[in-house]
Design an enzyme around this catalytic site. Structure first.
Site, PDB file in Angstrom:
ATOM      1  N   GLN A   1       0.812  -1.217   0.000  1.00 30.09           N
ATOM      2  CA  GLN A   1       0.000   0.000   0.000  1.00 30.09           C
ATOM      3  C   GLN A   1       0.843   1.263   0.000  1.00 30.09           C
ATOM      4  OE1 GLN A   1      -1.554  -1.087   4.069  1.00 30.09           O
ATOM      5  NE2 GLN A   1      -1.560   1.136   4.325  1.00 30.09           N
TER       6      GLN A   1
ATOM      7  N   CYS B   1      -5.063   0.461   3.641  1.00 27.71           N
ATOM      8  CA  CYS B   1      -5.105  -0.954   4.040  1.00 27.71           C
ATOM      9  C   CYS B   1      -6.490  -1.539   3.849  1.00 27.71           C
ATOM     10  CB  CYS B   1      -4.669  -1.097   5.487  1.00 27.71           C
ATOM     11  SG  CYS B   1      -5.747  -0.220   6.666  1.00 27.71           S
TER      12      CYS B   1
ATOM     13  N   HIS C   1      -5.880  -1.222  11.448  1.00 25.33           N
ATOM     14  CA  HIS C   1      -5.301  -1.770  10.217  1.00 25.33           C
ATOM     15  C   HIS C   1      -6.178  -2.887   9.670  1.00 25.33           C
ATOM     16  CE1 HIS C   1      -2.178  -2.394   7.317  1.00 25.33           C
ATOM     17  NE2 HIS C   1      -1.769  -3.557   7.802  1.00 25.33           N
TER      18      HIS C   1
ATOM     19  N   ASN D   1      -0.583  -9.404   4.843  1.00 25.02           N
ATOM     20  CA  ASN D   1      -0.505  -7.962   5.061  1.00 25.02           C
ATOM     21  C   ASN D   1      -0.335  -7.245   3.723  1.00 25.02           C
ATOM     22  OD1 ASN D   1      -0.377  -5.526   6.405  1.00 25.02           O
ATOM     23  ND2 ASN D   1       1.301  -6.109   7.751  1.00 25.02           N
TER      24      ASN D   1
END
Length: 374
Positions: free
Chosen positions: A158, A164, A305, A325
């Site tokens: 990102q 996110c 997040h 992630n």
């Protein structure tokens, strides 16, 4: 003076050569305990780390470089101290964020989830309440990994944009679409960041992204509408692309019952799931491998997040979640983290607090759907 500079430069060059082949296999730069007791070795390690991550300093930036080196050294000392602890289930390393202190990391826009107070308001009142175990959970497989079933795209990044939420949502959409159609297609985070009603690089929610894709009639592919908000500056919505390309659609979305490990296990046994976590802890920032059981907050009011839950498993009796992630492959275990399943109501880093997934009806009998149901 000139000879010492030459010697340090030679050390840097030799170290760079020694890691050049290893860097292809190792996502996090390694270090030797002897590096901690030698200033030249620490400087060489810092230079090698900068080289690995494409960071360059001009002569005019020498003070900033010096500051970054001191933070890097402090982080390395903490990393080494943690890794020497007996009984720890995870290791830390010189991730791409090793030159940031914790406060800088929190402010770096690597997060981006907007806290939905209207949905979390009652959670604290149920912190001591555990839902009855589901009989369905007893019938679940001992482990699930949607990566091995072809429902997860490669790790993305990102950048300096608080997007996110978009990456978590696209990951869940990609998984649902792959399971329903048998085709894994990478879809566009940039379209969500620039065209949806969310706040782009200033944060958002996965459910809002799902709602936008439904109302829009679909979302473009990554190839058609590539990500360009890495620097934190978003362009205007490309309405031509947005109106013309609606390559992947979903039929709805569902929220997972909060504060329930069993409900989350059941959900991810069927498809990848968007989850919210608290990800600003220093040992999360520097996570390298193993089953994370660190210092992040498990208070649902601290979640900040959005990530993608792609499975679960166990390692030597330690149960864990598999989480993808959006910080690139030079963080964590190739961009992933295994997080402990500890049976607590909110879960590690409050992972049980806010979870959802898109719904996609299968029109045929694709291979991935057949595997998932077997």
């Amino acid at each position: 003076m000139a000879s010492s500079v030459f010697w340090v430069s030679l050390c840097v060059f030799a170290l760079a050569l020694s890691i050049s082949s290893a860097s292809e296999d190792s996502h996090v730069l390694g270090y030797s305990p002897s590096d901690l007791h030698s200033e030249p070795k620490l400087l060489s390690l810092f230079e090698a780390w900068n080289l690995k991550h494409g960071k360059h300093y001009t002569a005019a930036q020498r003070l900033e470089k010096s500051r970054r080196f001191h933070i890097f050294r402090e982080n390395l000392m903490r990393i080494d101290a943690h890794n020497k602890k007996e009984g720890s289930t995870f290791k830390l390393g010189l991730t791409r964020f090793a030159d940031l202190n914790q406060e800088e990391f929190k402010q770096s826009r690597r997060l981006g989830l907007k806290l939905p107070v209207h949905r979390l308001g009652s959670l604290r009142h149920h912190s001591n309440r555990k839902p009855a175990p589901s009989s369905i959970v007893n019938d679940l497989a001992g482990s699930v990994d949607w990566r091995s079933l072809g429902a997860v795209t490669s790790v993305k990044d990102q950048g300096m944009c608080g997007s996110c939420w978009a990456f978590s949502a696209t990951g869940a959409i990609e998984g649902a679409n792959a399971i329903a159609t048998g085709s894994l297609v990478s879809v566009s985070e940039e379209e969500l960041v620039t065209c949806s009603s969310a706040s782009g690089c200033d944060g958002g929610l996965m459910d809002e992204a799902f709602e936008w894709v439904i109302n829009n009639g679909g979302i473009a592919t990554e190839e058609t509408y590539p990500y360009s908000s890495y620097s934190g500056i978003s362009a205007a919505c490309n309405t031509g692309l947005e109106e013309q390309y609606k390559s992947v659609s979903i039929d709805g979305y569902a929220d997972v019952t909060p504060y329930s490990e069993e409900a989350l296990m059941e959900a991810v046994s069927k498809q990848p799931v968007s989850v919210a976590i608290e990800a600003s802890a220093w040992d999360f920032q520097l996570y390298a491998e193993g089953v994370y059981n660190g210092t992040c907050s498990s208070d649902p009011y601290d979640i900040n997040h959005g990530v993608l839950l792609v499975g679960y498993g166990s390692d030597n009796g330690v149960n864990y979640w598999i989480v993808k992630n959006s910080w690139g492959s030079s963080w964590g275990d190739g961009g992933y983290i295994r997080m402990i399943r500890n049976g607590s109501p909110f879960g590690i880093c409050a992972i049980h607090s806010l979870s959802s997934y898109p719904l996609k009806h299968a029109s045929t009998a694709p291979a991935i759907a057949a595997i998932a149901e077997s």
